[in-house]
Design an enzyme around this catalytic site. Sequence first.
Site, mmCIF file in Angstrom:
data_model
loop_
_atom_site.group_PDB
_atom_site.id
_atom_site.type_symbol
_atom_site.label_atom_id
_atom_site.label_comp_id
_atom_site.label_asym_id
_atom_site.label_seq_id
_atom_site.Cartn_x
_atom_site.Cartn_y
_atom_site.Cartn_z
ATOM 1 N N LYS A 267 -7.669 -0.488 -9.830
ATOM 2 C CA LYS A 267 -8.362 -1.240 -8.767
ATOM 3 C C LYS A 267 -9.597 -0.483 -8.313
ATOM 4 C CE LYS A 267 -7.578 -3.126 -4.099
ATOM 5 N NZ LYS A 267 -8.007 -2.117 -3.149
ATOM 6 N N THR B 158 -5.529 2.773 -7.181
ATOM 7 C CA THR B 158 -6.819 2.654 -6.498
ATOM 8 C C THR B 158 -7.738 3.793 -6.920
ATOM 9 O OG1 THR B 158 -5.855 1.522 -4.623
ATOM 10 C CG2 THR B 158 -7.929 2.682 -4.236
ATOM 11 N N SER C 143 0.825 -1.208 0.000
ATOM 12 C CA SER C 143 0.000 0.000 0.000
ATOM 13 C C SER C 143 0.858 1.256 0.000
ATOM 14 C CB SER C 143 -0.893 -0.005 1.247
ATOM 15 O OG SER C 143 -1.551 1.234 1.388
ATOM 16 N N HIS D 156 -13.184 -2.426 -2.332
ATOM 17 C CA HIS D 156 -12.339 -2.056 -1.195
ATOM 18 C C HIS D 156 -12.779 -2.777 0.070
ATOM 19 C CE1 HIS D 156 -9.146 1.134 -0.753
ATOM 20 N NE2 HIS D 156 -9.230 0.703 0.477
ATOM 21 N N TYR E 27 -2.208 5.354 -4.137
ATOM 22 C CA TYR E 27 -3.272 6.340 -3.982
ATOM 23 C C TYR E 27 -2.808 7.527 -4.806
ATOM 24 C CZ TYR E 27 -5.547 3.624 -0.328
ATOM 25 O OH TYR E 27 -6.202 2.641 0.357
#
Lengths: 390, 390, 390, 390
Positions: free
Chosen positions: C262, C180, C130, C286, C154
Amino acid sequence: VPEPGVLADHQTRIYVEGAAGRLPALPLDHDELERRAEARLDRGAFGYVAGGAGAEDTMRANRDAFRRWRIVPRMLRDVSHRDLRTEVCGTAMPAPVLLAPVGVQSIVHPEAELAVARGAAAVGVPMVLSSASSRSMEEVAAALDGCPRWFQLYWPGDPELTASLLARAERAGYGAVVVTLDVWMLGWRPRDLQLAYLPFLRGEGMANYLSDPVFRAALDAPPEEDMAGAVRHFLRVFSDPSTTWDRLARLRQSTRLPILLKGILHPDDARRAADHGVDGIIVSNHGGRQVDGAVAALDALPAVVDAVPQSLPVLFDSGIRTAADAFTALALGARAVLLGRPYVWALAVGGEAGVAELLRNLLAELDLTVALTGHTRLEEIGREALTRAG
Amino acid sequence: VPEPGVLADHQTRIYVEGAAGRLPALPLDHDELERRAEARLDRGAFGYVAGGAGAEDTMRANRDAFRRWRIVPRMLRDVSHRDLRTEVCGTAMPAPVLLAPVGVQSIVHPEAELAVARGAAAVGVPMVLSSASSRSMEEVAAALDGCPRWFQLYWPGDPELTASLLARAERAGYGAVVVTLDVWMLGWRPRDLQLAYLPFLRGEGMANYLSDPVFRAALDAPPEEDMAGAVRHFLRVFSDPSTTWDRLARLRQSTRLPILLKGILHPDDARRAADHGVDGIIVSNHGGRQVDGAVAALDALPAVVDAVPQSLPVLFDSGIRTAADAFTALALGARAVLLGRPYVWALAVGGEAGVAELLRNLLAELDLTVALTGHTRLEEIGREALTRAG
Amino acid sequence: VPEPGVLADHQTRIYVEGAAGRLPALPLDHDELERRAEARLDRGAFGYVAGGAGAEDTMRANRDAFRRWRIVPRMLRDVSHRDLRTEVCGTAMPAPVLLAPVGVQSIVHPEAELAVARGAAAVGVPMVLSSASSRSMEEVAAALDGCPRWFQLYWPGDPELTASLLARAERAGYGAVVVTLDVWMLGWRPRDLQLAYLPFLRGEGMANYLSDPVFRAALDAPPEEDMAGAVRHFLRVFSDPSTTWDRLARLRQSTRLPILLKGILHPDDARRAADHGVDGIIVSNHGGRQVDGAVAALDALPAVVDAVPQSLPVLFDSGIRTAADAFTALALGARAVLLGRPYVWALAVGGEAGVAELLRNLLAELDLTVALTGHTRLEEIGREALTRAG
Amino acid sequence: VPEPGVLADHQTRIYVEGAAGRLPALPLDHDELERRAEARLDRGAFGYVAGGAGAEDTMRANRDAFRRWRIVPRMLRDVSHRDLRTEVCGTAMPAPVLLAPVGVQSIVHPEAELAVARGAAAVGVPMVLSSASSRSMEEVAAALDGCPRWFQLYWPGDPELTASLLARAERAGYGAVVVTLDVWMLGWRPRDLQLAYLPFLRGEGMANYLSDPVFRAALDAPPEEDMAGAVRHFLRVFSDPSTTWDRLARLRQSTRLPILLKGILHPDDARRAADHGVDGIIVSNHGGRQVDGAVAALDALPAVVDAVPQSLPVLFDSGIRTAADAFTALALGARAVLLGRPYVWALAVGGEAGVAELLRNLLAELDLTVALTGHTRLEEIGREALTRAG
């Protein structure tokens, strides 16, 4: 507060009496009522009434079936005057509700069917007395006073015994015969078997037989001297699993009362019943007490209604707990519904007064359901009042 | 942390204040909020708000219906600026959410509707005041200050009383009349009946009536001297079950406010409402409090929306608990939703501040739901945003 | 007992070591594993991982969706040699399973992502790190040793910061970028809000940012001196809700790594992604953490698979708990699945060894599922292996 | 009370003996029986029998599938004489019920398969003995006396060992071979793995192998001296995952017993089995013990029945608990059903007598179900006796 208004009379009575400290004696919620009855009864008696056949899947299915239908209320219709009165097979009743036949009520209350009869009479709801009652049909008729009554028949193979029972029913003012088709043999009931609980084996629930001249004449000794022998004879003559449709003609001749067949679930059987000239049909799976795995009674109702002429009344039994249930069955074509376990729990918890209170509650709720969904008479309630859930 | 970013303002406030030891006063989970309210309230008051008609099947069905729809979020749309403001029947609101009419809030909190009004005003969410409020519409209007308000009418049979109530509502700045169609008679509510709990019988929830000149003029004695007489009159004039569609014309003439009909569930009734020139429709089953067995309100919504011209606003009531629920109803065609029990629990637990906190939470969550599903304005949210579950 | 036989190697090891007193350290049942993790973690950390958006309906729906599909095993195929290896976007893996990106693992275990990396490396399962990890991508890459890794992004609005993060990921050997799309704003998460629990506000989960030259250059003071300022900047630059499809071209140019999107749930978005030349799609909601009410990820999978060319890999995330789940997603067209919460619980309960044990169990069970349903290679597993339940 | 009547003989016996103080020793409700067995057994043994593969979804699905079918009883047919006898693959049986193969029963009761054999023999119900029994097929055959028996084969890759086992089965009077197709490798069973419980590793459940000359000849040392070596050999030769359809011809030649394939779930596999000339098919998912996520066995039954010639008997295994279950499977086309876990619980709780009591109960309930639904012979029971629930 007697004037008509937003509160129906019965509601007013409850709220006002409650404010004066007299709260309703009976739980209004069915599950709570059952729990209360369970606390009062011995384990065997409770299990006998509460239980069903096998794993009790059908008993549960009976309830689940109602949740698949939903009522669609209609607005701004004049519902100030409702009339729920109806007549089925010549019997008038204040609402399309009867007390279902339930045997051997002595296990639930010392006054047994007499208390139920008095409770029913207080409200005017017809009682369908079981062949296997703890009190004789004559005693119960007396307790019912002028209240309408039907006689449920476990159809014996012996035509003489059958004729005798029916003749007595006629004399005692029973207005119709409900012939049960689904108990030629007793269902497999684990709760009872586990406790070996069967009150008939000790002579309970045989009042109509022990008081019958034909039954007594066949005994080697009077029951007062040899109850075991009487029980054996009872189990032998109670029913005849070889009974088929062709025997209906003889039954027809043995009484002038209207005949309703109880236990029909298949539309072909309904058609056949109509062809044999019966006066009514009761869709029922015996409250899930006979065949575990059997179809939910409500799921069987529409096809049965469709299978027979509209003039032939189809009644509904098995699973009714609330006014919404009754409305749903009526909307699916039932001319009236039979209420079973709830009144037995009311009997256990409150005796005669409990039965009357339960019936007053149910009729008041049904009246509200009819009104608040935009109806005033039973004839107006049809399938268009319902939609499938989800 | 004032800048726009991954955390919305309201979230930022919660996290930052919480880090400083000021955790949210109100449970964010609805069920927990209800439990907390239950702990605060006496049994009768809690049951009155929480309960529904009969076995409460419809109350449960209202919730289950939402789980049959699922939102399909869309990606990579510019959602940096959302605008959830809308206008319904001439009333502007910050988001398509109103406080549903709930009567007699004095049983929940001493400040009753005044606390709710102040909480609503803090967020700007319109309040629909119940006819059966514990405080008069004038008092509540004052507490609301400039916050938009509608007046819910239990439609009396007496045109004079009706006209008087509506004239007062106009004068007090209520922007629309919500006419409830599903309570000509009070539903069968076991929780209340069991406890004989009906606050109106002791004069609670009658503020609009006790302060009304037409109502008072019809009494034999002023309520201050004879509350029992006033209650009797209230129950008598509260509603008229003979009311039908043709009376709408008179109602129309008695006020210049927009009229919305609340309680429509059948598309034919929706069509009829449209034909009668009403200004809006509220699909509702009264939170499952009137007819047990009635269709889930959400299941009734799409057909009602389809039945009326797109220009006629259809609102939704009965079952809204979360932002996802609100989004679902909006996507199915509702122009706005009415929130009921949740704000009453917030009132019970947190008073005025609780109501405001609940509304801020709901609006913040709804804003996120709109954004994270790829929308920025209400007009973009349609049925294509949903799919059936499973 | 090393020879191949009815017991797979991994099972043999468990049974034999267990017989020698070394029972499995980790619960094999997911729910029990979660309970064990809950007992270890503080309430905030547990809620952060376990919780979802809103009323968590979507989180539950993610699981329920799997129960609507059933595998139909085939018999008498030679399954003595299975090969579950696959390659996705140029990354080879021992089985079609990756570790899903999960931020801020320091709240679960002091070794955080390093422990997970070592556990993954022990089994060779690729880790998707992440952006919001507690340890920098360089540290994690070192712990992963040769084990394949992807970097989850992100996507900041600032192209410079984006380019810097991606350049570092390339240098550190990450083999793909997972962008994402569903967290431009943080979802409404009641468990976290109730406790005001957001570890980022105290600087946790920002390792990749605090170590980034572009990020640091924009700060007024270095984070070591002013963490609050760094957090504010982090929240500001973390994402840009105005991001739309057209920005993909620039992202494409800023890295030579394969790009996977995603968070795709709608087939039109999948088509659009394909048109924009992305290298892969990850169907995901998510884990139910962003939009309460959103469609179950599995329910969205088939239409997404059908919408894009077969050459474009579609992966699946959200709800995978067991080998049966993985098999189902693969049969519905997923090229691989991402495992989320289960490995975080394993981390909480067993650290590095726990993660490895969980993965060995999952891969062994998946191998058995493939074999016992009559398959030996992933290419053979298609929709014909499934049937709808009921 | 020996005469035929409303009470079947077996019910009469229970009620009358119970009245005399000898209540049924065994719980009649399956769940209660399982709980009672759990209390008796050690945790490993209970889990081994009760558990399933993975998250046990398929195990639950096996049960749920029955609730989607409902029986529609027919009325007024002569059901006074029922005959549930049938013949499958040349084996006559009193009712279409067999005891399913269950291995290593020594973990449940010291008398293991011998007690089961004696219980089965008391009622005449055929026993299908597992290859992996705790007692040798010859011992069990002796205990069964004249009671019919089949031998279940875990099909070794070694043709010699296979031939030896089958030759012994023939000699010991086993009337058919049931070849299990779904255990080339042991399923992933979390309950067992968690406790590292696998009785075979300590030599239990290997009686047929340890007594087999071919098996023994391949050992380096006799098992009495080196059990570990025997176990290793057992695990190696137990099955061969490379086995395919073409090996059936050889199996066919190695015995003159009828061959049934157990574990078929897909109609194409059923067709192929028919093409290969097998004598019967058993639809089964091994009680949910092999592939978590696999289709409920009952859901697979109709298509398998439809896929093969009517002359080829299809039996059903996996999920049978009650007479209603058995009736449902029969109505969907099964020629007989195999009963598994229930008899193992009866063995645990009541030993030989418990097994006999369970079987008497099941057969009595099945007889009642057949009668009360209007049937007298198995041939009359078809799909028209069922309806889909809801």
